[in-house]
Scaffold this motif. Structure first.
Motif, PDB file in Angstrom:
ATOM      1  N   ALA A  21       0.830  -1.210   0.000  1.00 18.43           N
ATOM      2  CA  ALA A  21       0.000   0.000   0.000  1.00 18.43           C
ATOM      3  C   ALA A  21       0.861   1.255   0.000  1.00 18.43           C
ATOM      4  O   ALA A  21       0.545   2.247  -0.675  1.00 18.43           O
ATOM      5  CB  ALA A  21      -0.926  -0.011   1.214  1.00 18.43           C
ATOM      6  N   VAL A 189      -3.954  -4.501  11.739  1.00 18.70           N
ATOM      7  CA  VAL A 189      -4.221  -4.058  10.370  1.00 18.70           C
ATOM      8  C   VAL A 189      -4.696  -5.271   9.567  1.00 18.70           C
ATOM      9  O   VAL A 189      -4.228  -6.389   9.790  1.00 18.70           O
ATOM     10  CB  VAL A 189      -2.967  -3.439   9.705  1.00 18.70           C
ATOM     11  N   ASN A 190      -5.586  -5.047   8.639  1.00 14.43           N
ATOM     12  CA  ASN A 190      -6.132  -6.126   7.820  1.00 14.43           C
ATOM     13  C   ASN A 190      -5.141  -6.510   6.722  1.00 14.43           C
ATOM     14  O   ASN A 190      -5.250  -6.092   5.570  1.00 14.43           O
ATOM     15  CB  ASN A 190      -7.465  -5.693   7.208  1.00 14.43           C
ATOM     16  N   THR A 191      -4.136  -7.299   7.101  1.00 21.01           N
ATOM     17  CA  THR A 191      -3.130  -7.775   6.144  1.00 21.01           C
ATOM     18  C   THR A 191      -3.059  -9.297   6.194  1.00 21.01           C
ATOM     19  O   THR A 191      -3.603  -9.935   7.103  1.00 21.01           O
ATOM     20  CB  THR A 191      -1.735  -7.210   6.463  1.00 21.01           C
ATOM     21  N   GLU A 218      -7.484  -0.791   6.968  1.00 18.80           N
ATOM     22  CA  GLU A 218      -6.840  -1.352   5.788  1.00 18.80           C
ATOM     23  C   GLU A 218      -5.398  -0.835   5.701  1.00 18.80           C
ATOM     24  O   GLU A 218      -5.068   0.209   6.288  1.00 18.80           O
ATOM     25  CB  GLU A 218      -7.620  -0.969   4.530  1.00 18.80           C
ATOM     26  N   GLU A 220      -3.865   0.773   3.498  1.00 17.23           N
ATOM     27  CA  GLU A 220      -3.773   2.134   2.942  1.00 17.23           C
ATOM     28  C   GLU A 220      -3.863   3.203   4.023  1.00 17.23           C
ATOM     29  O   GLU A 220      -3.323   4.305   3.865  1.00 17.23           O
ATOM     30  CB  GLU A 220      -4.886   2.337   1.911  1.00 17.23           C
ATOM     31  N   GLU A 221      -4.529   2.871   5.136  1.00 19.46           N
ATOM     32  CA  GLU A 221      -4.677   3.849   6.214  1.00 19.46           C
ATOM     33  C   GLU A 221      -3.406   3.983   7.043  1.00 19.46           C
ATOM     34  O   GLU A 221      -3.248   4.948   7.788  1.00 19.46           O
ATOM     35  CB  GLU A 221      -5.871   3.458   7.086  1.00 19.46           C
TER      36      GLU A 221
END
Length: 252
Positions: A21, A189-191, A218, A220-221
């Motif tokens: 990201a 984090v959603n990874t 996400e 990106e945040e």
């Protein structure tokens, strides 16, 4: 508003998660980008393809971030392609289970090598380049675990806490060269690194309950604050740790 035209960013562990990201967001800010990765050629190539579709130049260099000979080679490849490195994002990391009293020495050593030694190795190679340029930005990725500790993951927490101390030390050491060194400390984090534990809906709800903003972010945040620290908007920030965790850990 953030324009990194003319800058070259090197992101370790850039083929997935936060690194991916961040690489794409750097490209959107008009930087050229190099990423490192260990195994997944397809994933790395996809990132490069996305960046080039944004009109920026990009390369992926393969190697082990915890091995000195690999790091020297990867940095050399980036220099041969771009001629300089302006921004270093030390992002590569692993997260494994390790109850004390049961944790193997191999597990401890692997975590320290990937999470912490890599930060030293890349910084050690890139700082001389930045000194010659009289300009540089280093952003190290820590974690809430490094700020508060994390039971059953003490090896991970130790590596991430050390990154914060390393960041503060380099910030003072390198300030006179116009090299700013900062840290970003995400929480959950959603990874894909968290995919296994997040496969349990009950665990996901438990995690959400600890985050005042009430959700899991996400990648990106997390990338946004990283790119901010590399920009002209952050010219008076060095030695800082920015907590990007939805309020789950409040530090001073």
């Amino acid at each position: 508003m953030i324009d990194l035209t003319g800058r070259v960013a090197l992101i370790t562990g850039g083929s997935r998660g936060i690194g991916r990201a961040t690489a794409i967001l750097f490209a959107k800010a008009n930087a050229d980008v190099a990423i490192t990765y260990l195994k997944n050629d397809e994933s790395a190539n996809q990132v490069i393809k996305q960046i080039k579709e944004l009109g920026r130049e990009a390369i992926a260099v393969k190697g082990n971030v915890g091995k000195s000979e690999d790091v020297k080679r990867m940095v050399k490849e980036v220099l041969e392609r771009f001629g300089k490195i302006d921004i270093l994002v030390n992002n590569a990391g692993i997260w494994t289970y390790g109850a004390i009293g049961e944790m193997s020495e191999e597990t401890w050593d692997e975590t320290m090598e990937v999470n912490l030694k890599s930060v030293y190795l890349f910084s050690n190679e890139v700082v001389p380049i930045m000194k010659k340029q009289k300009w540089g930005r280093i952003i190290n990725i820590s974690s809430t675990a490094g700020q508060r500790g994390e039971a059953f993951h003490s090896h991970y927490a130790a590596s991430k806490g050390a990154i914060i101390a390393f960041t503060k030390s380099l910030a003072v050491e390198l300030a006179k060269y116009n090299i700013l060194v900062n840290c970003v400390a995400p929480g959950w984090v959603n990874t894909d690194m968290c995919a296994e534990v997040f496969s349990d809906p009950n665990f996901v709800e438990q995690v959400k309950s600890t985050i005042p903003l009430g959700r899991i972010p996400e990648p990106e945040e997390i990338a946004g604050p990283i790119v901010f620290l590399a920009s002209e908007l952050a010219n008076w920030i060095t030695g800082a740790t920015i907590s990007v965790n939805g309020g789950s850990v409040l530090c001073y």
